[in-house]
Motif scaffolding. Structure first.
Motif, mmCIF file in Angstrom:
data_model
loop_
_atom_site.group_PDB
_atom_site.id
_atom_site.type_symbol
_atom_site.label_atom_id
_atom_site.label_comp_id
_atom_site.label_asym_id
_atom_site.label_seq_id
_atom_site.Cartn_x
_atom_site.Cartn_y
_atom_site.Cartn_z
ATOM 1 N N ILE A 113 0.840 -1.205 0.000
ATOM 2 C CA ILE A 113 0.000 0.000 0.000
ATOM 3 C C ILE A 113 0.873 1.253 0.000
ATOM 4 C CG2 ILE A 113 -1.626 1.332 1.414
ATOM 5 C CD1 ILE A 113 -2.948 -1.262 2.193
ATOM 6 N N LEU A 114 1.970 1.204 0.734
ATOM 7 C CA LEU A 114 2.901 2.336 0.749
ATOM 8 C C LEU A 114 3.421 2.629 -0.650
ATOM 9 C CD1 LEU A 114 4.206 4.186 2.896
ATOM 10 C CD2 LEU A 114 6.102 2.573 3.015
ATOM 11 N N PHE A 115 3.719 1.581 -1.388
ATOM 12 C CA PHE A 115 4.231 1.726 -2.747
ATOM 13 C C PHE A 115 3.168 2.307 -3.678
ATOM 14 C CE2 PHE A 115 4.449 -0.443 -6.926
ATOM 15 C CZ PHE A 115 5.528 0.253 -7.440
ATOM 16 N N THR A 116 1.934 1.780 -3.592
ATOM 17 C CA THR A 116 0.888 2.243 -4.505
ATOM 18 C C THR A 116 0.417 3.658 -4.164
ATOM 19 O OG1 THR A 116 -0.758 1.129 -3.098
ATOM 20 C CG2 THR A 116 0.056 -0.062 -5.025
ATOM 21 N N MET A 117 0.419 4.025 -2.870
ATOM 22 C CA MET A 117 -0.047 5.370 -2.498
ATOM 23 C C MET A 117 0.946 6.455 -2.893
ATOM 24 S SD MET A 117 -1.826 4.856 1.253
ATOM 25 C CE MET A 117 -2.410 6.537 1.362
ATOM 26 N N THR A 118 2.214 6.099 -3.050
ATOM 27 C CA THR A 118 3.236 7.107 -3.364
ATOM 28 C C THR A 118 3.675 7.048 -4.816
ATOM 29 O OG1 THR A 118 4.983 5.590 -2.624
ATOM 30 C CG2 THR A 118 4.103 7.141 -1.000
ATOM 31 N N SER A 119 2.949 6.285 -5.634
ATOM 32 C CA SER A 119 3.329 6.144 -7.049
ATOM 33 C C SER A 119 2.118 6.392 -7.943
ATOM 34 C CB SER A 119 3.885 4.736 -7.332
ATOM 35 O OG SER A 119 4.946 4.420 -6.466
ATOM 36 N N ARG A 120 2.339 7.070 -9.036
ATOM 37 C CA ARG A 120 1.288 7.226 -10.028
ATOM 38 C C ARG A 120 1.155 5.929 -10.819
ATOM 39 N NH1 ARG A 120 2.361 13.342 -12.424
ATOM 40 N NH2 ARG A 120 2.419 14.392 -10.401
ATOM 41 N N TRP A 121 -0.084 5.645 -11.265
ATOM 42 C CA TRP A 121 -0.318 4.366 -11.924
ATOM 43 C C TRP A 121 0.508 4.236 -13.203
ATOM 44 C CZ3 TRP A 121 -1.842 -0.136 -10.571
ATOM 45 C CH2 TRP A 121 -2.142 -1.087 -11.552
ATOM 46 N N ASN A 122 0.635 5.315 -13.966
ATOM 47 C CA ASN A 122 1.430 5.241 -15.193
ATOM 48 C C ASN A 122 2.902 4.937 -14.884
ATOM 49 O OD1 ASN A 122 -0.758 5.750 -16.809
ATOM 50 N ND2 ASN A 122 -0.398 7.958 -16.895
ATOM 51 N N ASP A 123 3.404 5.467 -13.753
ATOM 52 C CA ASP A 123 4.786 5.172 -13.368
ATOM 53 C C ASP A 123 4.946 3.711 -12.974
ATOM 54 O OD1 ASP A 123 5.424 7.772 -13.850
ATOM 55 O OD2 ASP A 123 5.344 8.404 -11.744
ATOM 56 N N ILE A 124 3.917 3.154 -12.287
ATOM 57 C CA ILE A 124 3.968 1.737 -11.916
ATOM 58 C C ILE A 124 4.006 0.866 -13.168
ATOM 59 C CG2 ILE A 124 2.710 -0.125 -10.772
ATOM 60 C CD1 ILE A 124 1.574 1.933 -8.852
ATOM 61 N N VAL A 125 3.151 1.198 -14.141
ATOM 62 C CA VAL A 125 3.117 0.428 -15.388
ATOM 63 C C VAL A 125 4.463 0.510 -16.107
ATOM 64 C CG1 VAL A 125 2.048 0.305 -17.679
ATOM 65 C CG2 VAL A 125 0.625 0.675 -15.651
ATOM 66 N N SER A 126 5.037 1.712 -16.150
ATOM 67 C CA SER A 126 6.331 1.877 -16.825
ATOM 68 C C SER A 126 7.425 1.089 -16.112
ATOM 69 C CB SER A 126 6.699 3.366 -16.858
ATOM 70 O OG SER A 126 5.752 4.102 -17.605
ATOM 71 N N ALA A 127 7.382 1.064 -14.772
ATOM 72 C CA ALA A 127 8.385 0.310 -14.024
ATOM 73 C C ALA A 127 8.235 -1.190 -14.263
ATOM 74 C CB ALA A 127 8.253 0.619 -12.531
ATOM 75 N N LEU A 128 6.989 -1.670 -14.301
ATOM 76 C CA LEU A 128 6.759 -3.100 -14.564
ATOM 77 C C LEU A 128 7.224 -3.469 -15.968
ATOM 78 C CD1 LEU A 128 3.205 -3.593 -12.990
ATOM 79 C CD2 LEU A 128 5.412 -4.248 -12.032
ATOM 80 N N ALA A 129 6.980 -2.573 -16.933
ATOM 81 C CA ALA A 129 7.453 -2.829 -18.299
ATOM 82 C C ALA A 129 8.978 -2.858 -18.349
ATOM 83 C CB ALA A 129 6.904 -1.749 -19.237
ATOM 84 N N PHE A 130 9.641 -2.007 -17.541
ATOM 85 C CA PHE A 130 11.112 -1.991 -17.499
ATOM 86 C C PHE A 130 11.651 -3.334 -17.019
ATOM 87 C CE2 PHE A 130 14.989 -1.442 -15.009
ATOM 88 C CZ PHE A 130 15.823 -0.829 -15.927
ATOM 89 N N PHE A 131 10.950 -3.963 -16.041
ATOM 90 C CA PHE A 131 11.390 -5.261 -15.518
ATOM 91 C C PHE A 131 10.871 -6.428 -16.355
ATOM 92 C CE2 PHE A 131 11.927 -2.676 -11.629
ATOM 93 C CZ PHE A 131 13.227 -3.040 -11.315
ATOM 94 N N ARG A 132 10.391 -6.153 -17.537
ATOM 95 C CA ARG A 132 9.978 -7.179 -18.496
ATOM 96 C C ARG A 132 8.828 -8.038 -17.993
ATOM 97 N NH1 ARG A 132 11.836 -4.823 -22.866
ATOM 98 N NH2 ARG A 132 14.066 -4.427 -22.803
ATOM 99 N N VAL A 133 7.930 -7.459 -17.206
ATOM 100 C CA VAL A 133 6.711 -8.171 -16.837
ATOM 101 C C VAL A 133 5.883 -8.357 -18.108
ATOM 102 C CG1 VAL A 133 4.573 -8.026 -15.490
ATOM 103 C CG2 VAL A 133 6.742 -7.237 -14.508
ATOM 104 N N PRO A 134 5.324 -9.553 -18.336
ATOM 105 C CA PRO A 134 4.577 -9.781 -19.586
ATOM 106 C C PRO A 134 3.513 -8.727 -19.834
ATOM 107 C CG PRO A 134 4.881 -11.840 -18.396
ATOM 108 C CD PRO A 134 5.396 -10.751 -17.494
ATOM 109 N N GLY A 135 3.422 -8.302 -21.102
ATOM 110 C CA GLY A 135 2.481 -7.258 -21.473
ATOM 111 C C GLY A 135 1.043 -7.621 -21.165
ATOM 112 N N MET A 136 0.695 -8.913 -21.300
ATOM 113 C CA MET A 136 -0.675 -9.338 -21.014
ATOM 114 C C MET A 136 -1.020 -9.117 -19.548
ATOM 115 S SD MET A 136 -3.495 -10.451 -22.136
ATOM 116 C CE MET A 136 -3.091 -11.056 -23.782
#
Length: 270
Positions: free
Chosen positions: A139-162
């Motif tokens: 919750i600490l992570f999600t409350m201090t991060s914008r959703w677009n930034d979370i998506v960009s970070a997950l894409a950086f770590f090669r989380v599957p696009g689906m």
């Protein structure tokens, strides 16, 4: 207003708060300044460490560290604590409470012919604290991060696009579907001449839930075909280019040092 409508209204209000919680991500706090990639790395490392711990005092130290980070990030501690503990008794109680009586050990008290053991109580407290602390960091992570930034970070770590796509659509459309459900309940209630009984209320709630699933399925298909027509190919491109700074390297070093010292301390190496 009946119980079901009151419950739906509470769920809707909670969802709206969750959607608009990005106002905390815009504040000038400690975690808001951290690169989202660093926060993802730290979240995974700390949560993996917490769930592997077997000492209540060390887990409590991690929990209070989460509270300290919340304060340094200018989050309202009361609301942050509510978000963590409102669901903990519901989801962990189902698992933790029976273990008090099922795990054999030194008897502590008797209830309805069942014997609670000291070992069972210890395991229930340990399990609950593990879940609460891990949820605190999420919750600490999600409350201090914008959703677009979370998506960009997950894409950086090669989380599957689906996976990213499903998570993003779920996040975006929970509010819409909840509002559709509440509007349908209000429309139905406006056409009623009197109060419904308990059985009729449950039947009506079942109809509304079924209709919402049908709408969600139709909406999902339409949205997917619209995405395909615009060239979607199960790949998510980072929406933002990140550039790590001194505070990011310092927070990464702090996380690594914290994890290493924790494992050394719990294994008697310090």
């Amino acid at each position: 207003m009946g119980f079901l409508e009151e419950t739906a209204r509470e769920v809707l209000e909670f969802t709206v708060k969750a959607v608009f919680s990005e106002r905390y991500a815009r504040m000038d706090g400690l975690l808001q300044r951290i690169d989202p990639r660093v926060k993802v790395f730290s979240l995974v490392a700390i949560v993996a460490t917490v769930v592997s711990l077997g000492r209540i005092d060390v887990i409590l130290a991690f929990y209070f560290l989460a509270l300290a980070l919340a304060v340094l990030s200018r989050l309202p501690v009361v609301e942050f604590t509510k978000r963590v503990w409102v669901f903990i008794p519901i989801f962990t109680g189902v698992i933790a409470l029976p273990s008090i009586f099922m795990i054999p050990g030194e008897p502590v008290f008797h209830l309805f012919g069942l014997t609670a053991s000291r070992e069972g109580i210890h395991w229930a407290v340990l399990f609950t604290l593990r879940v609460a602390t891990a949820v605190s960091y999420a919750i600490l992570f999600t409350m201090t991060s914008r959703w677009n930034d979370i998506v960009s970070a997950l894409a950086f770590f090669r989380v599957p696009g689906m996976v990213i796509t499903i998570t993003t659509l779920t996040y975006r459309y929970i509010f819409l579907l909840a509002k559709l459900l509440l509007d349908a309940m209000h429309a139905r209630r406006a056409r009623l001449a009197g109060e419904l009984g308990m059985v009729e209320s449950w039947k009506e709630a079942g109809k509304h839930i079924g209709a919402t699933f049908i709408k969600a399925n139709s909406l999902g298909e339409g949205l997917y075909y619209a995405m395909l027509s615009r060239g979607y190919a199960n790949e998510i491109e980072p929406l933002r280019e990140f550039k790590a700074g001194k505070v990011d390297y310092a927070f990464s070093a702090f996380t690594v040092l914290l994890v290493v010292l924790t494992f050394a301390f719990t294994r008697g190496l310090l």
